[in-house]
Design an enzyme around this catalytic site. Structure first.
Site, PDB file in Angstrom:
ATOM      1  N   GLU A   1       2.958  10.162  -3.062  1.00 25.20           N
ATOM      2  CA  GLU A   1       2.467   9.988  -4.340  1.00 25.20           C
ATOM      3  C   GLU A   1       3.789   9.879  -5.316  1.00 25.20           C
ATOM      4  O   GLU A   1       3.797   8.951  -6.160  1.00 25.20           O
ATOM      5  CB  GLU A   1       1.757  11.133  -4.918  1.00 25.20           C
ATOM      6  CG  GLU A   1       0.118  11.135  -4.553  1.00 25.20           C
ATOM      7  CD  GLU A   1      -0.748   9.840  -4.804  1.00 25.20           C
ATOM      8  OE1 GLU A   1      -0.383   9.240  -5.859  1.00 25.20           O
ATOM      9  OE2 GLU A   1      -1.466   9.558  -4.137  1.00 25.20           O
TER      10      GLU A   1
ATOM     11  N   GLN B   1       4.931   3.814 -10.081  1.00 30.03           N
ATOM     12  CA  GLN B   1       5.719   2.672 -10.560  1.00 30.03           C
ATOM     13  C   GLN B   1       6.254   1.671  -9.514  1.00 30.03           C
ATOM     14  O   GLN B   1       7.142   1.042  -9.609  1.00 30.03           O
ATOM     15  CB  GLN B   1       6.797   2.947 -11.575  1.00 30.03           C
ATOM     16  CG  GLN B   1       6.264   3.605 -12.856  1.00 30.03           C
ATOM     17  CD  GLN B   1       7.272   4.276 -13.404  1.00 30.03           C
ATOM     18  OE1 GLN B   1       7.820   5.306 -13.164  1.00 30.03           O
ATOM     19  NE2 GLN B   1       7.640   3.862 -14.847  1.00 30.03           N
TER      20      GLN B   1
ATOM     21  N   TYR C   1       0.315  13.246 -13.534  1.00 31.99           N
ATOM     22  CA  TYR C   1      -0.126  12.315 -12.787  1.00 31.99           C
ATOM     23  C   TYR C   1      -0.023  12.784 -11.235  1.00 31.99           C
ATOM     24  O   TYR C   1      -1.226  13.019 -10.373  1.00 31.99           O
ATOM     25  CB  TYR C   1       0.496  10.997 -12.646  1.00 31.99           C
ATOM     26  CG  TYR C   1       0.048  10.141 -11.497  1.00 31.99           C
ATOM     27  CD1 TYR C   1      -1.137   9.628 -11.528  1.00 31.99           C
ATOM     28  CD2 TYR C   1       1.093  10.095 -10.420  1.00 31.99           C
ATOM     29  CE1 TYR C   1      -1.428   8.612 -10.297  1.00 31.99           C
ATOM     30  CE2 TYR C   1       0.738   9.299  -9.117  1.00 31.99           C
ATOM     31  CZ  TYR C   1      -0.442   8.585  -9.194  1.00 31.99           C
ATOM     32  OH  TYR C   1      -0.790   7.990  -8.079  1.00 31.99           O
TER      33      TYR C   1
ATOM     34  N   ASP D   1      -3.530   6.751 -13.865  1.00 29.78           N
ATOM     35  CA  ASP D   1      -2.150   5.767 -13.567  1.00 29.78           C
ATOM     36  C   ASP D   1      -2.649   4.469 -14.211  1.00 29.78           C
ATOM     37  O   ASP D   1      -3.600   4.229 -14.747  1.00 29.78           O
ATOM     38  CB  ASP D   1      -1.875   5.612 -12.072  1.00 29.78           C
ATOM     39  CG  ASP D   1      -2.834   4.871 -11.353  1.00 29.78           C
ATOM     40  OD1 ASP D   1      -3.832   4.421 -11.769  1.00 29.78           O
ATOM     41  OD2 ASP D   1      -2.470   4.783 -10.126  1.00 29.78           O
TER      42      ASP D   1
ATOM     43  N   CYS E   1     -17.026  -6.721  -6.758  1.00 34.13           N
ATOM     44  CA  CYS E   1     -16.615  -5.405  -7.652  1.00 34.13           C
ATOM     45  C   CYS E   1     -17.992  -4.018  -7.148  1.00 34.13           C
ATOM     46  O   CYS E   1     -19.325  -4.574  -7.738  1.00 34.13           O
ATOM     47  CB  CYS E   1     -16.410  -5.174  -8.882  1.00 34.13           C
ATOM     48  SG  CYS E   1     -15.986  -3.740  -9.684  1.00 34.13           S
TER      49      CYS E   1
HETATM   50 FE1  SF4 Z   1     -13.172  -4.689 -13.203  1.00 33.63          FE
HETATM   51 FE2  SF4 Z   1     -14.711  -6.798 -12.870  1.00 33.63          FE
HETATM   52 FE3  SF4 Z   1     -15.194  -4.495 -11.667  1.00 33.63          FE
HETATM   53 FE4  SF4 Z   1     -15.378  -4.702 -14.472  1.00 33.63          FE
HETATM   54  S1  SF4 Z   1     -16.577  -5.749 -12.874  1.00 33.63           S
HETATM   55  S2  SF4 Z   1     -14.707  -2.961 -13.258  1.00 33.63           S
HETATM   56  S3  SF4 Z   1     -13.659  -6.071 -14.882  1.00 33.63           S
HETATM   57  S4  SF4 Z   1     -13.512  -5.739 -11.270  1.00 33.63           S
END
Ligand code: SF4
Length: 365
Positions: A37, A42, A120, A138, A202
């Protein structure tokens, strides 16, 4: 209003099926997790990987690190940047060995007050190593939160951190905080990327307000920063009887504890050669003659850039009396690799080694 529970579940399920195979994810050793970590702050994963392996090969236990010489620690860290991280890690290991029986503290108060441990690091290590319910915030997490909840707070402004911590804290799974935190960071790193996020892949897309309102490109909000200033630097490699002078920076501050060649900022209306002679005199008390320019290198730090003119110089007179640096050595050029140097110095090492190899009998001046 975003439903928190399904969001957590979707995120953790996705993470368990998709996480990248990284060495620090295969360990439960709190010391190893802490090292990872600290390095990842960065710094990108691909940069950290070889350093993490090298570091733990060399200092495989906290005790080994605590008992090591700081110069050896900096040598292994050389090139990874942000050297205060290495110095603090080393100092903190000593404190843990002496005051916590060599065991990484599992309580916020004790861990957080160690050198280099900010919110963090404390949240990441305590949640991942000890499953403590602290939310990690982060850069990756802030970006996900900003898009998920259409947060208007600029991510690069320190005053907004409170809002992001609150939002992350509300989302955190208290049953499995370590996995949840890693899932948030992983999502930000590989799916909810700064540019061209993979919204179609996602796992929390249907709860994401930015996606729903077609405003993903507008988030996160950022404050405009002025461009990084540039400093012109002159540096001298001073030769004397086939050896070169290196000096060690004071232990704290930028590049603290590293070795370098004497030099410094070129003043207005001063040329680089004069600056080199002046800086060497001020820092080391030596009078030198500039013989030739060896190289010009450019390097970017986080908040500024440098252009460094590097000269080969001959020692003319004087004995070393340091003003600024805390130590010095006269070494052969082929010994450079035994000392930790900043990355900007490494950029002219190839030229310096070539030059030294051409010198008759290794002698100069
Ligand atoms: Fe990120 Fe797109 Fe998932 Fe929303 S839908 S959290 S913008 S990747």
């Amino acid at each position: 209003m975003t439903e928190i529970r399904p969001l957590r579940e979707s995120l953790i399920r996705w993470y368990m099926a998709n996480y990248r195979d990284l060495p620090w994810r295969k360990t439960t050793n709190p010391y190893h997790i802490w090292v990872s970590e600290v390095m990842l702050q960065q710094t990108q994963v691909k940069t950290v990987l070889p350093y993490y392996r090298m570091f733990l090969r060399r200092f495989e236990s906290l005790e080994r690190l605590a008992r090591a010489d700081l110069q050896d620690v900096l040598k292994v860290w050389e090139g990874l940047g942000y050297y205060a991280r290495a110095r603090n890690l080393h100092r903190a290991a000593g404190i843990i060995l002496n005051h916590h029986h060599g065991m990484l503290p599992d309580g916020w108060e004790d861990f957080r007050k160690l050198p280099g441990v900010g919110d963090y690091i404390a949240a990441a290590v305590l949640s991942i190593a000890y499953n403590k319910p602290y939310a990690v915030v982060d850069g990756n997490v802030k970006r996900v939160l900003a898009r998920l909840f259409l947060m208007e707070e600029p991510v690069n402004n320190s005053t907004s951190i409170k809002k992001f911590k609150e939002a992350a804290g509300r989302l955190l799974s208290t049953q499995d905080p370590g996995t949840f935190n890693q899932a948030m960071m992983e999502l930000g790193a590989v799916v909810c990327r700064p540019k061209q996020p993979l919204c179609k892949a996602c796992p929390i897309q249907r709860m994401c307000l930015a996606y729903e309102s077609h405003r993903v490109g507008e988030y996160p909000k950022k404050l405009k920063r002025s461009p990084a200033p540039q400093f012109n630097i002159a540096v001298g490699v001073v030769f004397k009887k086939g050896r070169v002078l290196i000096t060690r920076r004071k232990p704290e501050g930028l590049l603290g504890g590293l070795w370098e060649f004497p030099g410094g900022k070129i003043r207005d209306n001063e040329n680089a050669m004069d600056a080199c002679i002046r800086e060497i005199k001020e820092e080391t008390n030596l009078s030198v003659r500039v013989d030739m320019q060896l190289d010009r290198v450019k390097h970017a730090y986080t908040h500024f850039k440098i252009v460094m003119d590097v000269f080969c110089c001959s020692h003319v007179s004087g004995r070393v009396k340091l003003n600024g640096p805390v130590d010095h050595r006269w070494i052969k050029v082929d010994r450079l690799d035994h000392y930790p140097f900043p990355k900007a110095n490494h950029k002219f090492f190839p030229e310096l080694k070539k030059f030294a190899a051409k010198l008759k009998n290794g002698k100069y001046s």
